[in-house]
Design a protein around this motif. Structure first.
Motif, PDB file in Angstrom:
ATOM      1  N   LEU A 107       0.832  -1.211   0.000  1.00 53.33           N
ATOM      2  CA  LEU A 107       0.000   0.000   0.000  1.00 53.33           C
ATOM      3  C   LEU A 107       0.864   1.259   0.000  1.00 53.33           C
ATOM      4  O   LEU A 107       0.569   2.226  -0.720  1.00 53.33           O
ATOM      5  CB  LEU A 107      -0.921  -0.006   1.218  1.00 53.33           C
ATOM      6  CG  LEU A 107      -1.867   1.191   1.349  1.00 53.33           C
ATOM      7  CD1 LEU A 107      -2.791   1.297   0.147  1.00 53.33           C
ATOM      8  CD2 LEU A 107      -2.676   1.092   2.644  1.00 53.33           C
ATOM      9  N   HIS A 110       2.053   2.088  -3.446  1.00 50.93           N
ATOM     10  CA  HIS A 110       0.995   2.645  -4.289  1.00 50.93           C
ATOM     11  C   HIS A 110       0.657   4.084  -3.896  1.00 50.93           C
ATOM     12  O   HIS A 110       0.474   4.946  -4.759  1.00 50.93           O
ATOM     13  CB  HIS A 110      -0.257   1.772  -4.218  1.00 50.93           C
ATOM     14  CG  HIS A 110      -0.195   0.545  -5.076  1.00 50.93           C
ATOM     15  ND1 HIS A 110       0.493  -0.584  -4.712  1.00 50.93           N
ATOM     16  CD2 HIS A 110      -0.715   0.294  -6.302  1.00 50.93           C
ATOM     17  CE1 HIS A 110       0.383  -1.496  -5.665  1.00 50.93           C
ATOM     18  NE2 HIS A 110      -0.339  -0.989  -6.640  1.00 50.93           N
ATOM     19  N   MET A 175      -6.151  -1.674  -3.493  1.00 45.24           N
ATOM     20  CA  MET A 175      -4.991  -0.881  -3.922  1.00 45.24           C
ATOM     21  C   MET A 175      -5.380   0.078  -5.044  1.00 45.24           C
ATOM     22  O   MET A 175      -5.007   1.254  -5.036  1.00 45.24           O
ATOM     23  CB  MET A 175      -3.862  -1.799  -4.389  1.00 45.24           C
ATOM     24  CG  MET A 175      -3.271  -2.673  -3.316  1.00 45.24           C
ATOM     25  SD  MET A 175      -2.439  -1.729  -2.017  1.00 45.24           S
ATOM     26  CE  MET A 175      -2.219  -3.009  -0.774  1.00 45.24           C
ATOM     27  N   ALA A 178      -7.495   2.916  -3.757  1.00 46.77           N
ATOM     28  CA  ALA A 178      -6.747   3.857  -2.922  1.00 46.77           C
ATOM     29  C   ALA A 178      -6.024   4.920  -3.739  1.00 46.77           C
ATOM     30  O   ALA A 178      -5.744   6.010  -3.234  1.00 46.77           O
ATOM     31  CB  ALA A 178      -5.741   3.108  -2.057  1.00 46.77           C
ATOM     32  N   ARG A 188      -4.356   5.110   5.963  1.00 49.42           N
ATOM     33  CA  ARG A 188      -3.466   3.997   5.631  1.00 49.42           C
ATOM     34  C   ARG A 188      -3.583   2.853   6.630  1.00 49.42           C
ATOM     35  O   ARG A 188      -3.724   1.690   6.256  1.00 49.42           O
ATOM     36  CB  ARG A 188      -2.035   4.538   5.559  1.00 49.42           C
ATOM     37  CG  ARG A 188      -0.984   3.510   5.167  1.00 49.42           C
ATOM     38  CD  ARG A 188      -0.270   2.939   6.344  1.00 49.42           C
ATOM     39  NE  ARG A 188       0.880   2.153   5.953  1.00 49.42           N
ATOM     40  CZ  ARG A 188       1.455   1.257   6.740  1.00 49.42           C
ATOM     41  NH1 ARG A 188       0.983   1.041   7.965  1.00 49.42           N
ATOM     42  NH2 ARG A 188       2.510   0.575   6.323  1.00 49.42           N
ATOM     43  N   VAL A 192      -4.937  -1.082   6.100  1.00 48.72           N
ATOM     44  CA  VAL A 192      -4.100  -2.253   6.405  1.00 48.72           C
ATOM     45  C   VAL A 192      -4.801  -3.157   7.414  1.00 48.72           C
ATOM     46  O   VAL A 192      -4.820  -4.390   7.262  1.00 48.72           O
ATOM     47  CB  VAL A 192      -2.718  -1.808   6.934  1.00 48.72           C
ATOM     48  CG1 VAL A 192      -1.908  -3.015   7.416  1.00 48.72           C
ATOM     49  CG2 VAL A 192      -1.943  -1.072   5.845  1.00 48.72           C
TER      50      VAL A 192
END
Length: 211
Positions: A107, A110, A175, A178, A188, A192
């Motif tokens: 993440l 990205h 992903m 986001a 974030r 997760v």
């Protein structure tokens, strides 16, 4: 408009010097696409960032379309490398912590280049044959399967392949979502946390009959 026909790379470098130049051009293209909108970015900007003449750039790439395809291929390589590195770091961690480490690393990569990833998604259609998405997905699935198969805290069995399929598509969807809106800032840690819970649920041993 999104790409529909293949803008072929003009030359495929064989000598080390030429390969390094192509790598420099692709890296510069990624930086320019990250900082500017893909539509307004120019090959002149990319050549200047790479420190070469526009003629040298055109020896290898005929236009921006060819460049964004090269950037996408590089992105696939980077994702695989980030995931594999995180897996190596987390081999000895408890399963939940290992998953958080891997998802977090993916993440973060990205989110660091949201504008670039959004441009890739917008300009290269999902059904395009210009990038080997299927090959990338197969390689990633194999990487995930190998990691999970080697862990004693993951229930093994026929269900694992299905679990990997669900995990892969769940993570990919999150992903991509986001990075779509570059003006919003997703939480974030919450992303997760929720992905970790979802993945643990996929990996839990299935017992009992369905009702």
């Amino acid at each position: 408009m999104p790409l529909h026909t293949e803008p072929r790379q003009r030359r495929h470098p064989k000598q080390l010097r030429s390969r390094l130049m192509v790598e420099t051009i692709v890296e510069a293209a990624g930086q320019v696409f990250t900082e500017s909108d893909f539509e307004t970015a120019s090959t002149n900007q990319i050549a200047e960032r790479a420190g070469i003449s526009i003629g040298s750039l055109y020896q290898y790439f005929p236009n921006k379309d060819a460049l964004i395809l090269a950037v996408q291929r590089q992105h696939h390589d980077e994702v695989l490398n980030v995931v594999r590195t995180a897996m190596e770091r987390s081999q000895e961690l408890p399963l939940q912590d290992a998953i958080r480490e891997i998802i977090g690393a993916n993440l973060d990569m990205h989110l660091k280049q949201r504008r670039l990833h959004a441009a890739i998604e917008a300009w290269i259609p999902a059904n395009s044959k210009l990038v080997d998405r299927a090959g990338f997905q197969e390689e990633m699935a194999s990487t995930v399967m190998t990691f999970l198969s080697q862990r004693s805290d993951v229930p093994q069995g026929a269900h694992l392949q299905t679990a990997v399929f669900v995990i892969m598509n769940m993570v990919k969807s999150v992903m991509h979502a986001a990075v779509q809106d570059c003006n919003s800032v997703p939480d974030r840690d919450q992303i997760v946390d929720r992905l970790t819970v979802g993945i643990l649920g996929c990996l839990a041993e299935q017992t009992g009959e369905r009702r």
